[in-house]
Design a protein around this motif. Structure first.
Motif, short mmCIF file in Angstrom:
data_model
loop_
_atom_site.label_atom_id
_atom_site.label_comp_id
_atom_site.label_asym_id
_atom_site.label_seq_id
_atom_site.Cartn_x
_atom_site.Cartn_y
_atom_site.Cartn_z
N ASP A 132 -2.62 9.60 0.91
CA ASP A 132 -2.06 9.24 2.21
C ASP A 132 -2.62 7.90 2.71
OD1 ASP A 132 -4.64 9.90 2.90
OD2 ASP A 132 -4.10 11.41 4.40
N HIS A 133 -3.41 7.24 1.88
CA HIS A 133 -4.01 5.93 2.17
C HIS A 133 -4.97 5.98 3.36
CE1 HIS A 133 -0.94 4.82 -0.61
NE2 HIS A 133 -0.02 5.29 0.21
N LYS A 134 -5.33 7.21 3.78
CA LYS A 134 -6.20 7.36 4.95
C LYS A 134 -7.40 8.25 4.67
CE LYS A 134 -2.67 8.33 8.03
NZ LYS A 134 -2.06 8.49 9.36
N ARG A 142 -8.36 -0.55 -0.06
CA ARG A 142 -7.25 -0.69 0.89
C ARG A 142 -7.22 0.53 1.80
NH1 ARG A 142 -3.38 -0.65 -4.22
NH2 ARG A 142 -5.31 -1.56 -5.00
N MET A 143 -6.61 0.39 2.96
CA MET A 143 -6.49 1.55 3.87
C MET A 143 -5.42 1.28 4.91
SD MET A 143 -9.77 1.21 6.44
CE MET A 143 -10.48 -0.39 6.82
N ASP A 152 -8.63 4.12 -2.55
CA ASP A 152 -7.40 4.46 -1.84
C ASP A 152 -7.28 5.99 -1.93
OD1 ASP A 152 -4.98 4.24 -0.51
OD2 ASP A 152 -3.89 3.30 -2.15
N SER A 153 -6.29 6.57 -1.26
CA SER A 153 -6.06 8.01 -1.36
C SER A 153 -4.56 8.22 -1.20
CB SER A 153 -6.86 8.75 -0.28
OG SER A 153 -6.66 8.15 0.98
N ILE A 213 0.85 -1.20 0.00
CA ILE A 213 0.00 0.00 0.00
C ILE A 213 0.88 1.25 0.00
CG2 ILE A 213 -1.71 1.34 1.28
CD1 ILE A 213 -2.91 -1.25 2.31
N VAL A 214 1.83 1.32 0.93
CA VAL A 214 2.63 2.55 1.08
C VAL A 214 3.81 2.58 0.10
CG1 VAL A 214 3.99 3.93 2.71
CG2 VAL A 214 1.93 2.75 3.49
N ASP A 242 -2.37 -1.95 8.41
CA ASP A 242 -2.74 -1.86 7.00
C ASP A 242 -3.73 -2.97 6.67
OD1 ASP A 242 -0.02 -0.81 7.42
OD2 ASP A 242 0.02 -0.47 5.26
#
Ligand SMILES: *[C@@H]1O[C@H](CO)[C@@H](O)[C@H](O)[C@H]1NC(C)=O
Ligand SMILES: *[C@@H]1O[C@H](CO)[C@@H](O)[C@H](O)[C@H]1NC(C)=O
Ligand SMILES: *[C@@H]1O[C@H](CO)[C@@H](O)[C@H](O)[C@H]1NC(C)=O
Ligand SMILES: *[C@@H]1O[C@H](CO)[C@@H](O)[C@H](O)[C@H]1NC(C)=O
Length: 468
Positions: free
Chosen positions: A206-208, A136-137, A203-204, A45-46, A270
């Motif tokens: 910053d994944h948040k 995902r987050m 997703d975004s 993800i990151v 995650d």
């Protein structure tokens, strides 16, 4: 607000008992992850496609990879978690003990994880949605080093100091940082994920920010910016910190997260969705048991437990992650804060993804070959002959078996050498967790508890396995 949000304290089960005045709030199920799948600097993800900044312990489907999508998750052939329709991945940083001389030793993880899926509806007839494909987050902030209640942090990221010696009393010891006392039954790391979605982004950046917590963090209404309520998700992972109970020093707790955090405030988790979406939605809608037992939900099918125990992904980064380490893997100097930590790079750590680690030895020079990781049983041995060697190596066992006229050899639990004249039963084949270093050569692998690293002599008469 804090009086109510502290309902997340202790175990979720206890919290649910307190919230039974909202009947729907009591419905939930526990997904049991029996083992970890992988410990590696891997975070699709990151850091997709690259070596990630710090070490994680990953649970879930074996489709987990440096580059991931929903189809890859769904292509998993096993999962370390037991519900068959779920091939998602769940990961968190892992925990190290730091000795007085500065060296680190990984703290053993007890089992895999328990993932709670909580149907927290508000209002009571609220329709909860399953995570969409590709969703995902992440939750939490790896750079945080101080106590803050911003975004409900202190309620979502917690540590429980487990102590079963005095009944359930110790279960109530909840901390927002690493506790400054020993936890006789282990340290339980807990993460409550946000459950409110903006309704459009999988997703975004910053994944948040495509997600938000509901008004009370672990229950309540969603904000208007994130109006779609998912099922709520909560991770529990237990680390055996008690193994270091006699090795505390300087009057402070000695544990750190793999991202160089001695406070514990940077705890993060995650989630990568790999569910069969229809099955997840049916379970959310129909599995309203208050016991949390997934077995009571007729939607779910389960993996064979032994197969789940063994489900693993071989690491692909050539760096040491076990035993005594002079520094944490990656560039993670200890940063105690309270200021936010800064990211470090270029410290000479391994940044290349290599070939998957092989858990066997090439013995073609002896005209033998590796067959696979085979299940053994204490009451019904796979191979009849046994001899133990305190300096066991793969070659030593093969030579021993060959000298006695056997053409099958299996190494188990570092020191045990077994020999046989025929192939193991088919239903004992296809295991994977033959990951114990040999007593006589820590670069080789000699099975595991009740797992045999199995080799056979090449040649026309011994070709009894693998031919259709
Ligand atoms: C991960 O991806 C690589 C290359 O994309 C592939 O060769 C490998 O088989 C994948 N691993 C798993 C466990 O699926
Ligand atoms: C640091 O201390 C630990 C525990 O006392 C010891 O096992 C380890 O070898 C030491 N490491 C170094 C580099 O001296
Ligand atoms: C951190 O903040 C929470 C909530 O304000 C509080 O309950 C807790 O005691 C604080 N922890 C420390 C170590 O100050
Ligand atoms: C699982 O493993 C245990 C212990 O090795 C064994 O007794 C049991 O029969 C296995 N179960 C299956 C379904 O293979």
């Amino acid at each position: 607000m804090f009086g109510r949000t502290s309902l997340v304290s202790g175990s979720v089960v206890a919290a649910l008992a307190l919230t039974t005045f909202i009947p729907q709030a009591a419905a939930f199920w526990r997904l049991t992850c029996l083992n970890k799948l992988l410990v590696e600097r891997n975070d699709p993800i990151v850091n997709p496609g690259a070596v990630s900044g710090h070490l994680h312990t990953v649970m879930g489907g074996n489709g987990f990879n440096f580059t991931m999508d929903y189809e890859k998750a769904r292509a998993s052939t096993c999962s370390s978690c037991t519900i068959k329709q779920d091939l998602s991945n769940y990961w968190i940083p892992n925990v190290f003990y730091q000795a007085k001389n500065g060296s680190f030793f990984p703290v053993e993880q007890i089992g895999g994880a328990t993932i709670y899926y909580l149907q927290r509806r508000d209002p009571p007839d609220e329709k909860l949605k399953a995570f969409p494909p590709g969703f995902r987050m992440i939750a939490g902030d790896p750079l945080l080093r101080h106590n803050t209640s911003v975004s409900g942090r202190t309620d979502a990221f917690t540590y429980i100091c487990l102590d079963y010696s005095g009944g359930s009393k110790g279960m109530k010891e909840r901390y927002t940082e690493f506790p400054n006392r020993n936890c006789p039954s282990g340290l339980r790391v807990q993460i409550f994920f946000p459950s409110c979605w903006n309704g459009k982004d999988l997703d975004s950046p910053d994944h948040k920010s495509h997600m938000s917590y509901p008004i009370n963090v672990n229950f309540g209404k969603c904000p208007s910016t994130h109006p779609v309520k998912f099922v709520s998700m909560f991770y529990e992972v237990i680390f055996n910190t008690n193994a270091f109970k006699d090795q505390w020093y300087d009057n402070k707790q000695p544990f750190v997260l793999s991202n160089g955090d001695p406070t514990g405030y940077s705890l993060h988790g995650d989630f990568f969705n790999g569910w069969d979406i229809g099955a997840l939605q049916r379970a959310i809608d129909t599995c309203n048991s208050a016991s949390g037992a997934a077995e009571e939900c007729s939607v779910f099918k389960f993996f064979d437990k032994n197969q789940s125990q063994d489900c693993m992904v071989p690491p692909r980064i050539e760096e040491q992650t076990t035993g005594w380490l002079e520094k944490l893997p990656g560039c993670n100097p200890i940063q105690p804060g309270p200021a936010r930590a800064v990211k470090h790079t270029n410290c000479g750590s391994q940044e290349t993804i290599g070939a998957p680690m092989k858990y066997y030895t090439d013995v073609s020079a002896k005209n033998w070959e590796y067959v696979g990781c085979v299940m053994d049983s204490l009451t019904s041995r796979t191979f009849p002959e046994r001899e133990d060697f305190n300096d066991l190596t793969v070659e030593k066992c093969i030579d021993y078996c060959a000298s006695k006229g056997f053409n099958w050899a299996g190494m188990e639990y570092a020191r045990e050498c077994y020999c046989g004249k025929s192939a193991p039963p088919q239903d004992r084949m296809g295991y994977a967790r033959c990951t114990t270093p040999c007593a006589g050569n820590d670069k080789q692998f000699c099975g595991f508890a009740q797992r045999l690293s199995t080799y056979k002599a090449k040649g026309p008469s011994s070709n009894t396995f693998g031919t259709p």
